[in-house]
Motif scaffolding. Structure first.
Motif, PDB file in Angstrom:
ATOM      1  N   CYS A   1       0.868  -1.178   0.000  1.00  0.00           N
ATOM      2  CA  CYS A   1       0.000   0.000   0.000  1.00  0.00           C
ATOM      3  C   CYS A   1       0.903   1.226   0.000  1.00  0.00           C
ATOM      4  N   ALA A   2       0.957   1.896  -1.130  1.00  0.00           N
ATOM      5  CA  ALA A   2       1.822   3.061  -1.276  1.00  0.00           C
ATOM      6  C   ALA A   2       1.020   4.340  -1.090  1.00  0.00           C
ATOM      7  N   ALA A   3       1.542   5.213  -0.243  1.00  0.00           N
ATOM      8  CA  ALA A   3       0.899   6.502  -0.002  1.00  0.00           C
ATOM      9  C   ALA A   3       1.530   7.574  -0.874  1.00  0.00           C
ATOM     10  N   SER A   4       0.724   8.478  -1.366  1.00  0.00           N
ATOM     11  CA  SER A   4       1.236   9.621  -2.114  1.00  0.00           C
ATOM     12  C   SER A   4       0.498  10.875  -1.669  1.00  0.00           C
ATOM     13  N   GLY A   5       1.233  11.969  -1.650  1.00  0.00           N
ATOM     14  CA  GLY A   5       0.630  13.240  -1.250  1.00  0.00           C
ATOM     15  C   GLY A   5       0.718  13.515   0.232  1.00  0.00           C
ATOM     16  N   PHE A   6       1.142  12.548   1.014  1.00  0.00           N
ATOM     17  CA  PHE A   6       1.336  12.745   2.441  1.00  0.00           C
ATOM     18  C   PHE A   6       2.318  11.694   2.937  1.00  0.00           C
ATOM     19  N   SER A   7       2.903  11.961   4.112  1.00  0.00           N
ATOM     20  CA  SER A   7       3.859  11.035   4.698  1.00  0.00           C
ATOM     21  C   SER A   7       3.168  10.160   5.728  1.00  0.00           C
ATOM     22  N   LEU A   8       3.440   8.864   5.661  1.00  0.00           N
ATOM     23  CA  LEU A   8       2.838   7.930   6.612  1.00  0.00           C
ATOM     24  C   LEU A   8       3.513   7.933   7.979  1.00  0.00           C
ATOM     25  N   ASP A   9       4.591   8.685   8.109  1.00  0.00           N
ATOM     26  CA  ASP A   9       5.417   8.609   9.320  1.00  0.00           C
ATOM     27  C   ASP A   9       4.617   8.713  10.611  1.00  0.00           C
ATOM     28  N   TYR A  10       3.641   9.601  10.661  1.00  0.00           N
ATOM     29  CA  TYR A  10       2.922   9.851  11.905  1.00  0.00           C
ATOM     30  C   TYR A  10       1.516   9.284  11.889  1.00  0.00           C
ATOM     31  N   TYR A  11       1.271   8.393  10.939  1.00  0.00           N
ATOM     32  CA  TYR A  11      -0.056   7.815  10.775  1.00  0.00           C
ATOM     33  C   TYR A  11      -0.105   6.390  11.303  1.00  0.00           C
ATOM     34  N   ALA A  12      -1.211   6.047  11.925  1.00  0.00           N
ATOM     35  CA  ALA A  12      -1.528   4.644  12.140  1.00  0.00           C
ATOM     36  C   ALA A  12      -1.990   4.070  10.803  1.00  0.00           C
ATOM     37  N   VAL A  13      -1.685   2.802  10.579  1.00  0.00           N
ATOM     38  CA  VAL A  13      -2.063   2.157   9.317  1.00  0.00           C
ATOM     39  C   VAL A  13      -2.779   0.852   9.612  1.00  0.00           C
ATOM     40  N   ALA A  14      -3.582   0.435   8.686  1.00  0.00           N
ATOM     41  CA  ALA A  14      -4.378  -0.774   8.901  1.00  0.00           C
ATOM     42  C   ALA A  14      -4.728  -1.440   7.579  1.00  0.00           C
ATOM     43  N   TRP A  15      -5.035  -2.700   7.681  1.00  0.00           N
ATOM     44  CA  TRP A  15      -5.604  -3.464   6.580  1.00  0.00           C
ATOM     45  C   TRP A  15      -6.982  -3.962   6.994  1.00  0.00           C
ATOM     46  N   PHE A  16      -7.935  -3.777   6.098  1.00  0.00           N
ATOM     47  CA  PHE A  16      -9.280  -4.292   6.261  1.00  0.00           C
ATOM     48  C   PHE A  16      -9.568  -5.213   5.076  1.00  0.00           C
ATOM     49  N   ARG A  17     -10.638  -5.973   5.191  1.00  0.00           N
ATOM     50  CA  ARG A  17     -11.052  -6.781   4.056  1.00  0.00           C
ATOM     51  C   ARG A  17     -12.566  -6.886   4.030  1.00  0.00           C
TER      52      ARG A  17
END
Length: 122
Positions: A21-37
């Motif tokens: 999952c590639a992010a663009s337009g913002f930095s993931l550094d300070y974000y929580a991330v998750a996978w849903f299905r």
């Protein structure tokens, strides 16, 4: 600002896939991330998440020991390694990012990807 998933496909039971999952337009550094299905006819469900400091991860019971979430902030990318896949893992998988990075166990995410199909079948 967007998240783009890749890596889905058709795999036999017992096989492996790695979703990205590639992010663009913002930095993931300070974000929580998750996978849903979301499987056909079912509600979207959380699979795994990681907070921004990477000191807290969560896995739903039915993927524990088989799936691993990771992140590479240098590449601004989140991964989900899926091993020993089962037919019941068949679903569209979505990644998500949350700006309140200290908490990941929630459905309240700010950004969502478009999803990638994972089909486990012989």
């Amino acid at each position: 600002l967007q998240l783009v998933e890749s890596g889905g496909g058709l795999v036999q039971p017992g096989g492996s896939l790695r979703l990205s999952c590639a992010a663009s337009g913002f930095s993931l550094d300070y974000y929580a991330v998750a996978w849903f299905r979301q499987a056909p006819g079912k509600e979207r469900e959380g699979v795994s998440c990681m907070n921004s400091s990477e000191n807290s991860t969560y896995y739903v019971d039915f993927v524990k020991g088989r799936f691993t979430i990771s992140r590479d902030n240098a590449k601004n990318t989140v991964y989900l390694q899926m091993n020993r896949l089962k037919s019941e893992d068949t679903a569209v998988y979505y990644c998500a990012a949350r700006s309140s990075g200290d908490v990941c166990r929630t459905h309240q995410y700010d950004y969502w990807g478009q999803g990638t199909q994972v089909t486990v079948s012989s």
